[in-house]
Design a protein around this motif. Structure first.
Motif, short mmCIF file in Angstrom:
data_model
loop_
_atom_site.label_atom_id
_atom_site.label_comp_id
_atom_site.label_asym_id
_atom_site.label_seq_id
_atom_site.Cartn_x
_atom_site.Cartn_y
_atom_site.Cartn_z
N ASP A 95 0.83 -1.21 0.00
CA ASP A 95 0.00 0.00 0.00
C ASP A 95 0.87 1.26 0.00
OD1 ASP A 95 -2.28 -1.59 0.10
OD2 ASP A 95 -2.44 -1.46 2.29
N GLU A 132 -5.54 -9.98 -6.30
CA GLU A 132 -6.13 -8.75 -5.78
C GLU A 132 -7.52 -8.60 -6.36
OE1 GLU A 132 -4.73 -4.95 -8.41
OE2 GLU A 132 -3.21 -5.80 -7.09
N GLY A 134 -11.35 -5.92 -6.04
CA GLY A 134 -11.94 -4.66 -5.62
C GLY A 134 -11.66 -3.58 -6.65
N TYR A 144 -16.21 -10.13 0.05
CA TYR A 144 -14.92 -9.58 -0.39
C TYR A 144 -14.75 -8.09 -0.11
CZ TYR A 144 -14.62 -13.95 -2.95
OH TYR A 144 -14.58 -15.28 -3.29
N HIS A 145 -15.86 -7.39 0.06
CA HIS A 145 -15.79 -5.93 0.20
C HIS A 145 -16.24 -5.49 1.59
CE1 HIS A 145 -16.58 -6.52 -4.23
NE2 HIS A 145 -15.44 -5.87 -4.22
N VAL A 164 -12.66 2.71 -4.76
CA VAL A 164 -11.87 1.74 -3.99
C VAL A 164 -10.90 2.53 -3.12
CG1 VAL A 164 -10.25 -0.17 -4.09
CG2 VAL A 164 -12.05 -0.01 -5.79
N GLN A 166 -9.09 0.97 -0.58
CA GLN A 166 -7.96 0.06 -0.33
C GLN A 166 -8.29 -1.26 -1.02
OE1 GLN A 166 -7.37 -1.31 3.78
NE2 GLN A 166 -5.23 -0.64 3.59
N LYS A 167 -7.35 -1.78 -1.81
CA LYS A 167 -7.57 -3.03 -2.54
C LYS A 167 -7.66 -4.21 -1.57
CE LYS A 167 -5.19 -1.73 -6.78
NZ LYS A 167 -4.04 -2.01 -7.64
N GLY A 168 -8.38 -5.22 -2.03
CA GLY A 168 -8.48 -6.44 -1.26
C GLY A 168 -7.60 -7.52 -1.87
N TYR A 169 -7.20 -8.47 -1.04
CA TYR A 169 -6.34 -9.56 -1.51
C TYR A 169 -6.82 -10.88 -0.93
CZ TYR A 169 -3.14 -5.87 -2.92
OH TYR A 169 -2.60 -4.77 -3.52
N ALA A 179 -11.53 -5.65 0.61
CA ALA A 179 -11.36 -4.38 -0.11
C ALA A 179 -12.23 -3.33 0.60
CB ALA A 179 -11.79 -4.53 -1.55
N VAL A 181 -14.26 -0.16 0.36
CA VAL A 181 -14.87 0.49 -0.81
C VAL A 181 -15.98 1.45 -0.40
CG1 VAL A 181 -14.38 -1.46 -2.34
CG2 VAL A 181 -16.56 -1.37 -1.12
#
Length: 185
Positions: A95, A132, A134, A144-145, A164, A166-169, A179, A181
């Motif tokens: 990040d 990754e 989102g 996932y979100h 978005v 912060q991305k999700g993994y 993520a 969102v």
């Protein structure tokens, strides 16, 4: 005594001898039958003991096989958990590299170095099976979100990711980080 009486007595004596021998033979046969019965019951007891020991052995082998399989699964699970925990701790570094790429910078060589490090980290994550997710426009999925904001905007459909933060993994089926969102409508 007369000869007839004497013969009768002799015959009766012989008959008594025969009766004694028959009784003796019968008692020997009875003893033999009793002895054979004892031997058979001992054989049955030994067979029962053997069956019981064999049954315990088979149960023990089954328990050991179950133990072996369970510990193998636990080892694999422990490895996957440790791998996931390690990746979770590295995600903030990724990040920070993303933020560094967005930040204004006057030195193009510095920016190029940051980009190379970021790309290398992404490639390493992908080689480990990390995906990754989102993206703007994705349908919101609570698995996932993590929706932290909500807006009403006609440009987006109902229950859609509009931004978005912060991305999700995820690693395989396990979500490492949801993520973060903003959703629309």
């Amino acid at each position: 005594m007369s000869k007839e009486n004497t013969k009768k007595l002799e015959q009766e004596g012989k008959q008594d001898e025969v009766n004694e021998k028959v009784t003796e033979n019968e008692s020997k046969e009875n003893e033999q039958i009793i002895e054979e019965t004892k031997l058979l019951s001992k054989e049955e007891q030994m067979q029962n003991e053997l069956d019981e020991v064999n049954s315990r052995y088979l149960r023990l082998m089954a328990e050991f096989d179950n133990y072996r399989k369970r510990t193998q699964k636990e080892k694999l699970s422990t490895y996957k958990d440790a791998e996931g925990d390690t990746l979770i701790k590295i995600l903030p570094l990724l990040d920070n590299f993303e933020r560094a790429l967005i930040a204004p910078c006057n030195d193009p060589e510095y920016l190029k170095g940051i980009q190379m490090i970021y790309d290398n980290m992404l490639e390493t994550f992908k080689s480990m099976g990390v995906q990754e997710f989102g993206e703007v426009g994705d349908e919101f999925n609570a698995e996932y979100h993590n929706a932290v904001m909500h807006i009403d905007d006609e440009n987006f459909g109902k229950n859609v990711v509009s931004q978005v933060l912060q991305k999700g993994y995820k690693l395989g089926d396990k979500v490492l980080r949801f993520a973060m969102v903003q959703t629309a409508n």
